[in-house]
Design a protein around this motif. Structure first.
Motif, PDB file in Angstrom:
ATOM      1  N   GLN A   7       0.842  -1.201   0.000  1.00 26.17           N
ATOM      2  CA  GLN A   7       0.000   0.000   0.000  1.00 26.17           C
ATOM      3  C   GLN A   7       0.881   1.256   0.000  1.00 26.17           C
ATOM      4  O   GLN A   7       0.592   2.221  -0.706  1.00 26.17           O
ATOM      5  CB  GLN A   7      -0.935   0.000   1.207  1.00 26.17           C
ATOM      6  CG  GLN A   7      -1.996  -1.066   1.140  1.00 26.17           C
ATOM      7  CD  GLN A   7      -2.780  -1.200   2.441  1.00 26.17           C
ATOM      8  OE1 GLN A   7      -2.540  -0.500   3.412  1.00 26.17           O
ATOM      9  NE2 GLN A   7      -3.724  -2.135   2.456  1.00 26.17           N
ATOM     10  N   TRP A   8       1.955   1.228   0.795  1.00 22.40           N
ATOM     11  CA  TRP A   8       2.872   2.363   0.852  1.00 22.40           C
ATOM     12  C   TRP A   8       3.534   2.575  -0.506  1.00 22.40           C
ATOM     13  O   TRP A   8       3.644   3.706  -0.981  1.00 22.40           O
ATOM     14  CB  TRP A   8       3.920   2.129   1.946  1.00 22.40           C
ATOM     15  CG  TRP A   8       4.931   3.221   2.045  1.00 22.40           C
ATOM     16  CD1 TRP A   8       4.793   4.420   2.668  1.00 22.40           C
ATOM     17  CD2 TRP A   8       6.241   3.216   1.463  1.00 22.40           C
ATOM     18  NE1 TRP A   8       5.938   5.164   2.525  1.00 22.40           N
ATOM     19  CE2 TRP A   8       6.851   4.446   1.788  1.00 22.40           C
ATOM     20  CE3 TRP A   8       6.959   2.288   0.721  1.00 22.40           C
ATOM     21  CZ2 TRP A   8       8.135   4.770   1.396  1.00 22.40           C
ATOM     22  CZ3 TRP A   8       8.249   2.616   0.321  1.00 22.40           C
ATOM     23  CH2 TRP A   8       8.821   3.850   0.654  1.00 22.40           C
ATOM     24  N   LEU A   9       3.982   1.478  -1.136  1.00 24.05           N
ATOM     25  CA  LEU A   9       4.592   1.580  -2.463  1.00 24.05           C
ATOM     26  C   LEU A   9       3.617   2.174  -3.474  1.00 24.05           C
ATOM     27  O   LEU A   9       3.997   3.017  -4.291  1.00 24.05           O
ATOM     28  CB  LEU A   9       5.060   0.207  -2.944  1.00 24.05           C
ATOM     29  CG  LEU A   9       6.345  -0.340  -2.349  1.00 24.05           C
ATOM     30  CD1 LEU A   9       6.623  -1.745  -2.882  1.00 24.05           C
ATOM     31  CD2 LEU A   9       7.518   0.569  -2.630  1.00 24.05           C
ATOM     32  N   ALA A  10       2.379   1.732  -3.418  1.00 18.78           N
ATOM     33  CA  ALA A  10       1.365   2.252  -4.344  1.00 18.78           C
ATOM     34  C   ALA A  10       1.139   3.743  -4.110  1.00 18.78           C
ATOM     35  O   ALA A  10       1.005   4.514  -5.071  1.00 18.78           O
ATOM     36  CB  ALA A  10       0.063   1.476  -4.187  1.00 18.78           C
ATOM     37  N   GLU A  11       1.117   4.146  -2.863  1.00 21.18           N
ATOM     38  CA  GLU A  11       0.933   5.574  -2.546  1.00 21.18           C
ATOM     39  C   GLU A  11       2.130   6.391  -3.038  1.00 21.18           C
ATOM     40  O   GLU A  11       1.965   7.478  -3.590  1.00 21.18           O
ATOM     41  CB  GLU A  11       0.736   5.773  -1.039  1.00 21.18           C
ATOM     42  CG  GLU A  11       0.567   7.216  -0.626  1.00 21.18           C
ATOM     43  CD  GLU A  11      -0.628   7.906  -1.265  1.00 21.18           C
ATOM     44  OE1 GLU A  11      -0.575   9.132  -1.467  1.00 21.18           O
ATOM     45  OE2 GLU A  11      -1.633   7.227  -1.579  1.00 21.18           O
ATOM     46  N   GLN A  12       3.326   5.867  -2.847  1.00 17.31           N
ATOM     47  CA  GLN A  12       4.527   6.546  -3.337  1.00 17.31           C
ATOM     48  C   GLN A  12       4.484   6.704  -4.857  1.00 17.31           C
ATOM     49  O   GLN A  12       4.835   7.748  -5.384  1.00 17.31           O
ATOM     50  CB  GLN A  12       5.790   5.774  -2.916  1.00 17.31           C
ATOM     51  CG  GLN A  12       6.041   5.763  -1.430  1.00 17.31           C
ATOM     52  CD  GLN A  12       6.269   7.147  -0.885  1.00 17.31           C
ATOM     53  OE1 GLN A  12       7.099   7.891  -1.382  1.00 17.31           O
ATOM     54  NE2 GLN A  12       5.506   7.506   0.127  1.00 17.31           N
TER      55      GLN A  12
END
Length: 184
Positions: A7-12
């Motif tokens: 999820q963090w990677l997608a947000e980044q």
């Protein structure tokens, strides 16, 4: 269900894409269709392959628009590196003594570097040497570079050494058509 890290990677990725879209000049924001060979190159880069891209064509055929569109496609597909788009005129100013070494180092380290409109400004032997210093580490580190130009003969524009490195794993796309700016 995705993990917190995913999820963090997608947000980044969404944030990188939003920053790139915000940086895209207004003149190149119109919708359009990306050349299939350019889209295929972007997909290979996003999948982790290495290669350079040279987009060549007459004035106004959509080279600069394509440069921005391909950068957005790569980032939108999950490319994690920093993308830097630099007009050739700015690069020329950076190479002029006293050289902007910090700026050239940022270009050299970018995950994806795009230099727009090579050949629109005269590049001296000094500039060619500085350009080689900037692009050599990109070649050595297999970091992709995009060049747009009105001329296919990059040797005459950037020098033998730099042209040779850019030619490694290169995709060359020749765009044709009328000057879109004159049609408006």
């Amino acid at each position: 269900m995705s993990t917190p890290y995913e999820q963090w990677l997608a947000e980044q990725a969404r944030e990188r894409l939003a920053r790139l879209q915000a940086a895209r000049p207004a003149a190149y924001r119109a919708p359009g269709r990306l050349h299939p060979a350019i889209a295929a190159w972007a997909d290979r880069i996003a999948a982790g392959e290495y290669g350079n891209l040279v987009i060549v064509g007459n004035l106004g055929v959509g080279k600069s628009w394509s440069l921005w569109a391909v950068a957005e496609r790569v980032v939108g597909a999950g490319f994690r590196g920093r993308v830097q788009v630099t007009p050739a005129a700015l690069l020329r100013r950076m190479l002029t003594p006293p050289m902007d070494r910090a700026g050239l180092d940022r270009m050299s380290a970018a995950g994806l570097l795009a230099i727009d409109d090579v050949g629109s400004v005269r590049i001296s032997d000094w500039d060619s040497d500085g350009m080689a210093e900037t692009l050599d580490p990109r070649y050595e580190g297999h970091r992709p570079t995009i060049i747009t130009s009105n001329q296919l003969d990059l040797r005459s524009l950037v020098g033998e050494r730099t042209a040779s490195r850019l030619a490694h794993h290169v995709t060359i796309v020749q765009m044709a058509g009328a000057d879109r700016r004159r049609a408006a």
